[in-house]
Design an enzyme around this catalytic site. Structure first.
Site, short mmCIF file in Angstrom:
data_model
loop_
_atom_site.label_atom_id
_atom_site.label_comp_id
_atom_site.label_asym_id
_atom_site.label_seq_id
_atom_site.Cartn_x
_atom_site.Cartn_y
_atom_site.Cartn_z
N ASP A 294 0.87 -1.17 0.00
CA ASP A 294 0.00 0.00 0.00
C ASP A 294 0.91 1.23 0.00
OD1 ASP A 294 -2.13 1.76 0.03
OD2 ASP A 294 -3.27 0.65 1.52
C1 NOJ Z 1 -4.03 3.99 0.21
C2 NOJ Z 1 -5.22 3.07 0.28
O1 NOJ Z 1 -5.18 2.30 1.45
C3 NOJ Z 1 -5.34 2.14 -0.92
O2 NOJ Z 1 -6.56 1.46 -0.83
C4 NOJ Z 1 -5.21 2.90 -2.20
O3 NOJ Z 1 -5.38 2.05 -3.30
C5 NOJ Z 1 -3.84 3.58 -2.21
N1 NOJ Z 1 -3.77 4.51 -1.12
C6 NOJ Z 1 -3.53 4.27 -3.52
O4 NOJ Z 1 -4.25 5.43 -3.62
#
Ligand code: NOJ
Length: 757
Positions: A294
C-alpha cells in the site's frame, strides 16, 4: 494431472508455476520475451520495475498524503532511466501517452509502464459506493457497473484499478466500511468475484479490460476498535474463516494482483509478513500474480517499530513477498545495494520482476504499449448516457426501505400533496458521490431536489429548506424548516453524514446523525407531520429519537451521479425498493463491532428481562435493523418450506424449497435468503450464516417456488489445525427475508448411512 507444453515451458523457465500468471494467459513467445528481458536488465532496472510512483504527468486529485516524487520533470528522468515500472492515480490519454512513449522509446529496454489508479466506484460516471451496491444483493448488477467503470477507466488511460476492496468490515466505526461489501462473508465472496469479472472482462488483452487488484491483504477490516491503520489481533481461525475467502473468490475470478494491508496482524505488519504474503497467499491460496505494497507502507515498517531504517524496510518487504513498492521509492533506492551485499538474493528480485512482467505481458502491453491510450475512446466511452442510465438503475436498486409505517411511501407523483424537503442534503451536490470518487466531475451529480422536481407533475408543491448545515446551525434555519414542515402535508428529511465522514482515515467513535441534524429532526417531527427520512451515509448508523421513529426511513448511502433521480424513483414508486442491508444497524454505537453471524455464548439472551445474560446492561445487543433487512412496497410472503430429505448424505445434496407469493397490490422483488446453523461442532459456530440468496420478482397474486441445493461444502468451517473440515450432525435452516426470523427446519448430515427409523 497432465501438463500442456506451455506449462512445462513455463515451469522450466520460471522454476515454478507460482512465479507468474497462469500459463493459459501467456503465449510461449511471452515467456521467452520476459526471460530475455530479465537477462538484459540491470539490477537498478529490476528494482525500477518493482517501483510504482504517483503519476505527476497527469492531473490528479491525490487521496493520499504527499510523498515521493511530485513533479513531472523528475518523474520523466526516472522513467527514462528505467527506475519506475508503474504509475498511479493520474488519468488522461495525452499525459499517459507522453509517459508511455518516454518509457518505450527513451528508456534503455523500452519496457512499457503499467498505469494504475483508484477507480473504486466510477471514473466520471459515479456509481453507488460499493457498500450501497452490495445492498442490491445482486452481484450481477455489480458486475455490470464494474464493466462500465472499466470502459471509462481504460478510455482515460488506465490498465489497473486498485479495487475491489474485499475486506470484510464488521465494525462500523471504521471509515472504510463504505468501500467494501459489508459484514458478511458469503456476500463478500459473491461481490469480490463479480467485480473482478466486471473490471477485467473476458479478455485481458482487450483495450477495455481493467486489471483488478483485490485489497487489502489481509484482515484490514479487523483493525481494533475500527481505528484506521490500527492493529489487528486475530485468531488464525477467524483470519482463514472470515477474511481470506473473499480474496480466494477474487483470485478464482482471475485477479492477478493484490495489495498488502497497511495494518499489522498479530504483531507483524502485513507488508513484512512472509507467512501471510508467501506461505499463505502463494503456497496455500496459489495466487499467481504480483503484490503491491500500500501507499508508502514499506517505509512505514519503521514507524511500526519493525524495521530499523529504510534499507531494512525494503529488505523486509521484498523478502516477505511485496513485489511492487508503492510511492516510497524504497525499492529503487535500496534493492540494488541489498542484493549486492547479499542481504536479498538475486533470485527473489528476479521472481518479483518476472511476476510483474508476466502481468504486463498478459494484458498485451508489450505488443501494444499504447493500449488504453486511445484519444477516440476517451471522447466516446466516458460519461455516456448508457452509463448514466446504469448509474440510475444501480442507485435505485441500492436504496433500502428500512421502515414504512402506514405505507406512507410511495408518495403520489401526481397528487396535490405539499412536500417539504428539509435537511442539509436537500440540494447538496458536494456529497452525492462518496469518499472515493475523486475523478468525478464536481457538481454534475443530480441532487435530491432536482431529482424530485423532475419526477413531479407539479414541482411547485415542493418546498425546500436546509434547516442546518451538516455539522452546524444555519442562522434562522431551524425556524424556517419548522414553518415549511407546518405548511406541508409530508416532510422528506435528508440528513446524515458528509462524504468525508467515511472513507480512508475517517474512523469515528460514534456512528450517529450529527447532533445539529438530530435536533432538526426532533423539531420537524414535533409538527406532527409524517416524516420520511432519507439517510446519507457510508456505514451503518445507530439511529435515535425522531429519526428512528420517522414514518419511513430510506438508507440512501452515497449513490453517485444519479442519486437524486434514483431517490425520486423510489420515493414516488417508479421503482420498487428491493435492496437489503449488507451491514447491521445497531441500537447504539457502543455495540460495535456488531454483526449478525456472531456466537451464541454460554448465556444467550432469550428474554430481555432476564439478568446475567450476554447483553449490555444499557442496551439490547440486537440490531435495530438487521443484516438482510429491507422492505418492499408490496406484501411478499414465504411459506411451504420443504426439504427433499431431512438426511443429507456425505456425498449428496438436499433440495430446499419454499414458495414466495405476492399478496400485495404492487409488483415487488424479494431477495430470499437461506441461513444455516451448525448446532454442535468442535468449534462453536455462529448463530446463523448466510448461504444462498435468490432475487425473485413477482406481480400481484403470483407465486414462485424458490429452490436451493445444499451439500456438505456449505457446512464446512475452519477447525483444529486451521484445516477446513465438515462434521456430521444436526443443522438449523431458515429461509426468510432477513437474518432474523424466517421459516425454520432442520436436517442432519451423515458421514455414513443414516440409521433406519
Ligand atoms: C491507500 C489506500 O489504502 C489504498 O486502498 C489505495 O489504493 C492507495 N492509497 C492508492 O491510492
Amino acid at each position: 494431472m497432465s501438463l500442456d507444453r506451455r506449462q512445462i515451458i513455463l515451469g522450466a523457465l520460471s522454476g515454478a508455476m507460482t512465479l507468474g500468471v497462469p500459463a493459459r494467459l501467456l503465449a510461449q513467445t511471452d515467456v521467452a520475451r520476459v526471460d530475455a528481458l530479465i537477462g538484459k536488465m540491470t539490477l537498478e532496472e529490476k528494482a525500477g520495475q518493482m517501483t510504482c510512483l504517483a503519476d505527476s504527468f497527469r492531473p490528479y486529485n491525490p487521496p493520499n498524503p504527499e510523498a515521493g516524487i511530485q513533479n513531472e520533470k523528475q518523474l520523466a528522468q526516472e522513467i527514462v532511466k528505467g527506475r519506475v515500472g508503474c504509475l498511479f492515480n493520474g488519468i488522461g490519454v495525452a499525459g499517459g501517452l507522453r509517459a508511455q512513449e518516454m518509457a518505450v522509446k527513451e528508456s534503455r529496454l523500452g519496457i512499457p509502464l503499467l498505469l494504475a489508479g483508484d477507480v473504486i466506484h466510477g471514473l466520471k460516471t459515479i456509481f453507488p459506493v460499493p457498500l450501497a451496491e452490495a445492498a442490491s444483493f445482486d452481484p450481477a448488477l455489480a458486475e455490470r457497473t464494474a464493466r462500465a467503470m472499466a470502459l471509462e477507466a481504460t478510455a482515460a488511460g488506465l490498465h489497473l484499478t486498485f479495487a475491489p476492496m474485499v475486506d470484510i468490515a464488521r465494525d462500523q466505526r471504521w471509515g472504510r466500511v463504505v468501500e467494501g461489501s459489508g459484514e458478511d462473508l458469503y456476500l463478500g465472496r459473491l461481490y469480490a468475484a463479480a467485480r473482478v469479472r466486471g473490471f477485467q472482462g473476458r479478455n485481458l488483452r482487450r483495450d477495455d479490460s481493467l486489471l483488478a487488484c483485490p485489497k487489502h491483504f489481509a484482515a484490514y477490516g479487523a483493525v481494533a476498535a475500527g481505528m484506521e491503520y490500527g492493529s489487528v489481533d486475530i485468531s488464525e481461525e477467524t483470519l482463514r474463516e472470515t477474511h481470506l475467502p473473499p480474496f480466494d473468490s477474487a483470485f478464482a475470478a482471475g485477479a492477478l494482483t493484490t495489495m498488502a494491508a497497511f495494518s499489522e496482524i498479530n504483531g507483524v505488519p502485513a507488508t513484512a509478513d512472509r507467512t501471510l504474503l508467501t506461505d499463505i497467499l502463494r503456497g496455500e491460496m496459489t495466487f499467481r500474480g504480483f503484490v503491491f505494497s500500500d501507499y508508502t507502507a514499506d517505509e512505514e515498517l519503521i514507524a511500526h517499530g519493525y524495521a530499523e531504517d529504510e534499507r531494512d524496510a525494503a529488505r523486509l518487504a521484498v523478502l516477505a513477498g511485496v513485489d511492487m513498492s508503492m510511492q516510497s521509492g524504497l525499492y529503487v533506492r535500496h534493492l540494488p545495494d541489498l542484493v549486492k551485499s547479499g542481504a536479498v538474493p538475486m533470485g527473489t528480485i528476479d521472481v518479483a520482476v518476472r511476476r510483474i512482467l508476466y502481468v504486463k505481458t498478459a494484458i498485451g502491453l508489450f505488443d501494444n504499449p499504447y493500449r488504453s491510450l486511445d484519444p477516440a475512446a476517451e471522447t466516446a466511452r466516458i460519461g455516456t448516457s448508457g452509463h448514466r442510465a446504469l448509474a440510475r438503475e444501480s442507485a435505485a436498486r441500492s436504496i433500502v426501505l428500512l421502515q414504512n409505517k402506514d405505507a406512507v411511501l410511495p408518495l403520489g407523483a401526481d397528487d396535490g400533496e405539499k412536500i417539504a424537503l428539509i435537511g442539509p442534503f436537500a440540494e447538496d451536490r458536494d456529497n452525492l458521490y462518496g469518499p472515493w470518487a475523486f475523478y468525478g466531475d464536481k457538481g454534475k451529480g443530480v441532487d435530491i431536489a432536482t431529482g424530485m422536481r423532475a419526477a413531479m407533475r407539479d414541482p411547485t408543491r415542493l418546498m425546500i429548506e436546509p434547516g442546518c448545515a451538516i455539522d452546524g446551525p444555519l442562522d434562522g434555519g431551524l425556524a424556517r424548516a419548522v414553518e415549511a414542515a407546518k405548511a406541508a402535508d409530508v416532510v422528506v428529511l435528508a440528513i446524515g453524514e458528509s462524504q468525508d465522514m467515511s472513507g480512508e482515515a475517517q474512523s469515528r467513535t460514534t456512528i450517529e446523525i450529527p447532533l445539529v441534524q438530530q435536533a432538526l429532526a426532533e423539531a420537524v417531527a414535533a409538527t406532527g407531520k409524517p416524516v420520511i427520512v432519507l439517510l446519507r451515509h457510508g456505514r451503518a448508523l445507530a439511529l435515535h429519537g425522531a429519526v428512528a421513529n420517522a414514518q419511513a426511513i430510506l438508507a440512501t448511502w452515497f449513490l453517485g451521479s444519479e442519486a437524486g433521480h434514483a431517490i425520486a424513483d423510489i420515493l414516488f414508486g417508479r421503482v420498487d425498493p428491493s435492496a437489503k442491508l449488507p451491514v447491521s444497524f445497531p441500537w447504539e454505537s457502543g455495540q460495535e463491532p456488531f454483526f449478525y453471524d456472531r456466537k451464541s455464548t454460554g448465556r444467550p439472551v432469550v428474554d430481555q428481562r432476564t439478568e446475567y445474560k450476554a447483553r449490555y446492561a444499557t442496551a439490547d445487543n440486537s440490531a435495530r435493523f438487521p443484516f438482510g433487512h429491507g422492505l418492499t412496497y408490496t406484501d411478499l410472503v414465504l411459506d411451504k418450506l420443504k426439504l427433499s430429505d431431512a438426511a443429507l448424505r456425505w456425498d449428496q445434496a438436499i433440495e430446499v424449497r419454499a414458495t414466495l407469493t405476492n399478496k400485495g397490490k404492487r409488483r415487488g422483488t424479494q431477495a430470499v435468503q437461506l441461513y444455516l446453523r451448525d448446532r454442535v461442532a468442535s468449534r462453536t459456530r455462529p448463530i446463523r450464516e448466510l448461504k444462498r440468496i435468490e432475487r425473485v420478482t413477482l406481480n400481484p397474486g403470483d407465486s414462485k417456488v424458490v429452490r436451493f441445493s445444499i451439500s456438505r461444502a456449505d457446512l464446512s468451517f475452519i477447525g483444529a489445525g486451521n484445516k477446513r473440515i465438515v462434521e456430521p450432525g444436526l443443522f438449523d435452516l431458515w429461509i426468510g427475508d432477513s437474518s432474523i426470523g424466517g421459516l425454520h427446519t432442520q436436517f442432519t448430515l451423515y458421514a455414513g448411512e443414516p440409521a433406519a427409523t
